[in-house]
Design a protein around this motif. Structure first.
Motif, PDB file in Angstrom:
ATOM      1  N   MET A 178      29.106 -18.100  -1.793  1.00 28.14           N
ATOM      2  CA  MET A 178      29.187 -16.655  -2.004  1.00 28.14           C
ATOM      3  C   MET A 178      27.936 -15.982  -1.440  1.00 28.14           C
ATOM      4  O   MET A 178      26.845 -16.509  -1.556  1.00 28.14           O
ATOM      5  N   LEU A 179      28.153 -14.822  -0.825  1.00 32.91           N
ATOM      6  CA  LEU A 179      27.035 -14.079  -0.239  1.00 32.91           C
ATOM      7  C   LEU A 179      26.817 -12.794  -1.043  1.00 32.91           C
ATOM      8  O   LEU A 179      27.788 -12.139  -1.436  1.00 32.91           O
ATOM      9  N   ALA A 180      25.553 -12.453  -1.276  1.00 28.97           N
ATOM     10  CA  ALA A 180      25.240 -11.264  -2.077  1.00 28.97           C
ATOM     11  C   ALA A 180      25.757  -9.998  -1.391  1.00 28.97           C
ATOM     12  O   ALA A 180      25.925  -9.963  -0.170  1.00 28.97           O
ATOM     13  N   SER A 181      25.972  -8.971  -2.212  1.00 29.00           N
ATOM     14  CA  SER A 181      26.626  -7.760  -1.697  1.00 29.00           C
ATOM     15  C   SER A 181      25.816  -6.494  -1.930  1.00 29.00           C
ATOM     16  O   SER A 181      26.314  -5.401  -1.739  1.00 29.00           O
ATOM     17  N   ALA A 182      24.552  -6.625  -2.344  1.00 32.16           N
ATOM     18  CA  ALA A 182      23.805  -5.442  -2.776  1.00 32.16           C
ATOM     19  C   ALA A 182      23.228  -4.629  -1.621  1.00 32.16           C
ATOM     20  O   ALA A 182      22.846  -3.485  -1.815  1.00 32.16           O
ATOM     21  N   CYS A 183      23.150  -5.230  -0.433  1.00 35.26           N
ATOM     22  CA  CYS A 183      22.437  -4.570   0.679  1.00 35.26           C
ATOM     23  C   CYS A 183      23.432  -3.936   1.655  1.00 35.26           C
ATOM     24  O   CYS A 183      24.167  -4.634   2.363  1.00 35.26           O
ATOM     25  N   PRO A 184      23.450  -2.602   1.755  1.00 34.81           N
ATOM     26  CA  PRO A 184      24.410  -1.956   2.655  1.00 34.81           C
ATOM     27  C   PRO A 184      24.118  -2.224   4.130  1.00 34.81           C
ATOM     28  O   PRO A 184      25.029  -2.167   4.961  1.00 34.81           O
ATOM     29  N   GLY A 185      22.853  -2.527   4.464  1.00 30.87           N
ATOM     30  CA  GLY A 185      22.528  -2.869   5.854  1.00 30.87           C
ATOM     31  C   GLY A 185      23.259  -4.143   6.255  1.00 30.87           C
ATOM     32  O   GLY A 185      23.857  -4.231   7.335  1.00 30.87           O
ATOM     33  N   TRP A 186      23.255  -5.101   5.365  1.00 28.64           N
ATOM     34  CA  TRP A 186      23.947  -6.378   5.595  1.00 28.64           C
ATOM     35  C   TRP A 186      25.464  -6.187   5.595  1.00 28.64           C
ATOM     36  O   TRP A 186      26.171  -6.691   6.471  1.00 28.64           O
ATOM     37  N   ILE A 187      25.969  -5.401   4.652  1.00 27.61           N
ATOM     38  CA  ILE A 187      27.425  -5.195   4.550  1.00 27.61           C
ATOM     39  C   ILE A 187      27.943  -4.517   5.817  1.00 27.61           C
ATOM     40  O   ILE A 187      28.972  -4.919   6.384  1.00 27.61           O
ATOM     41  N   PRO A 198      35.576 -12.505   3.253  1.00 27.75           N
ATOM     42  CA  PRO A 198      35.996 -13.274   2.066  1.00 27.75           C
ATOM     43  C   PRO A 198      34.854 -14.013   1.364  1.00 27.75           C
ATOM     44  O   PRO A 198      34.992 -14.411   0.215  1.00 27.75           O
ATOM     45  N   HIS A 199      33.727 -14.199   2.072  1.00 28.52           N
ATOM     46  CA  HIS A 199      32.593 -14.906   1.461  1.00 28.52           C
ATOM     47  C   HIS A 199      31.680 -13.971   0.678  1.00 28.52           C
ATOM     48  O   HIS A 199      30.756 -14.425  -0.008  1.00 28.52           O
ATOM     49  N   ILE A 200      31.871 -12.657   0.821  1.00 34.39           N
ATOM     50  CA  ILE A 200      30.938 -11.703   0.200  1.00 34.39           C
ATOM     51  C   ILE A 200      31.386 -11.357  -1.221  1.00 34.39           C
ATOM     52  O   ILE A 200      32.563 -11.069  -1.454  1.00 34.39           O
ATOM     53  N   SER A 201      30.432 -11.399  -2.137  1.00 33.92           N
ATOM     54  CA  SER A 201      30.714 -11.020  -3.525  1.00 33.92           C
ATOM     55  C   SER A 201      31.306  -9.613  -3.559  1.00 33.92           C
ATOM     56  O   SER A 201      30.847  -8.726  -2.826  1.00 33.92           O
ATOM     57  N   THR A 202      32.283  -9.394  -4.421  1.00 32.48           N
ATOM     58  CA  THR A 202      32.881  -8.050  -4.492  1.00 32.48           C
ATOM     59  C   THR A 202      32.132  -7.136  -5.472  1.00 32.48           C
ATOM     60  O   THR A 202      32.513  -5.976  -5.652  1.00 32.48           O
ATOM     61  N   THR A 203      31.082  -7.657  -6.085  1.00 32.37           N
ATOM     62  CA  THR A 203      30.316  -6.831  -7.034  1.00 32.37           C
ATOM     63  C   THR A 203      29.668  -5.656  -6.308  1.00 32.37           C
ATOM     64  O   THR A 203      29.052  -5.833  -5.260  1.00 32.37           O
ATOM     65  N   LYS A 204      29.807  -4.473  -6.875  1.00 35.45           N
ATOM     66  CA  LYS A 204      29.173  -3.295  -6.278  1.00 35.45           C
ATOM     67  C   LYS A 204      27.659  -3.467  -6.276  1.00 35.45           C
ATOM     68  O   LYS A 204      27.110  -4.195  -7.100  1.00 35.45           O
ATOM     69  N   SER A 205      26.986  -2.745  -5.391  1.00 35.08           N
ATOM     70  CA  SER A 205      25.518  -2.760  -5.372  1.00 35.08           C
ATOM     71  C   SER A 205      25.012  -2.044  -6.632  1.00 35.08           C
ATOM     72  O   SER A 205      25.763  -1.275  -7.255  1.00 35.08           O
TER      73      SER A 205
END
Ligand code: SF4
Length: 291
Positions: free
Chosen positions: A1-10, A23-30
């Motif tokens: 799983m990959l963290a999802s908190a950084c909008p630059g990365w997203i 599909p590997h990115i966590s769906t948790t909102k930042s």
């Protein structure tokens, strides 16, 4: 799983690797967007106000957070309002104060308050560094829940550089958990290559677009006369100085889950705290980036 908190990365993931990486990115909102849901949902209810009667401003370390707040996923169609109405960076806060001729040390302090009700007596922080502490929190939680192991201090093993480090949990020589942090696009590209080759050994990666993470974000205040390294060390010291709290032990968070979200894994928690990502088609030009 990959963290999802950084909008630059997203944004990079959606534009560059789309349906492969999503599909590997966590769906948790930042954290910004979780707060958006709490302010326009929970807080609005507490104050008996419709969400469009609340103007929600966040102070953030980078400009990418402005783009994140403007995503259609975070727009409330029913009330025609955003979860976060305005994002300003720490550097912009300082500029605004300077324009008004206000110096922060001359301003009288006022008590802290909190969106969860009641007055906070002191400023709190979290463990695990200045980018949200996602790796450490998830690592401890997984070790406890999956293997019944309570992790004390966490030892990071630098790999190619200080922005690509690894943390492992072992028992009797067997690797139980293998986590990593990857900060900055050079390391992110490395990580994606590993994934594409099927050679990524990590269960979880805290991915952040900025080298050194959020404390070094592009919107942060730049001090005159300080080298960027000294400045970053100073910010890290300050960030770590308040008392660190474990989120699930915070009484207000527990109550929020019990009373408003209907439990840790409820459908409502899923709806309020999670989001989705959208692969951006390759034919879109740089001038037509969809957020
Ligand atoms: S790593 Fe940089 S771009 Fe990502 S959220 Fe932090 S400050 Fe913003």
């Amino acid at each position: 799983m990959l963290a999802s908190a950084c909008p630059g990365w997203i944004c990079y993931a959606e534009k560059t690797h789309g349906s492969f990486i999503i599909p590997h990115i966590s769906t948790t909102k930042s954290p910004q967007q979780v707060m958006g849901s709490l302010v326009k949902g929970y807080f609005a209810e507490q104050k008996h106000l419709p969400p469009d009667r609340i103007y929600h401003v966040t102070v953030m370390p980078c400009y990418d957070k402005k783009l994140e707040a403007s995503r259609p996923d975070f727009f409330n169609q029913e009330y025609q309002t955003r979860d976060v109405d305005c994002v300003i960076t720490t550097g912009e806060v300082l500029k605004l104060l300077e324009q008004e001729g206000v110096s922060l040390p001359d301003v009288d302090p006022s008590p802290l308050d909190t969106v969860l009700g009641g007055a906070e007596e002191e400023l709190g922080t979290h463990g695990g560094g200045g980018s949200g502490g996602f790796l450490e929190h998830t690592f401890r939680h997984a070790a406890r829940e999956l293997f019944g192991i309570h992790v004390g201090s966490i030892r990071y093993k630098p790999l190619k550089n200080k922005d690509f480090q690894e943390v492992t949990l072992e028992r009797d020589g067997e690797v139980l958990l293998q986590f990593a942090l990857a900060y900055g696009f050079r390391n992110i590209q490395n990580l994606v290559q590993k994934l594409k080759r099927g050679k990524c050994p990590y269960h979880y990666v805290e991915v952040m677009a900025c080298p050194s993470g959020c404390l070094n974000g592009g919107g942060q205040i730049k001090l005159e006369g300080e080298s960027s390294k000294e400045e970053l060390q100073q910010v890290e010291r300050l960030y770590q100085s308040p008392r660190a709290e474990i989120p699930e032990e915070n009484q207000a968070v527990r109550e929020l889950y019990q009373r408003w979200l209907g439990g840790w894994a409820s459908g409502r928690a899923q709806e309020v705290l999670h989001t989705r990502y959208h692969a951006v088609e390759r034919e879109n030009s740089a001038l037509n980036i969809k957020w």
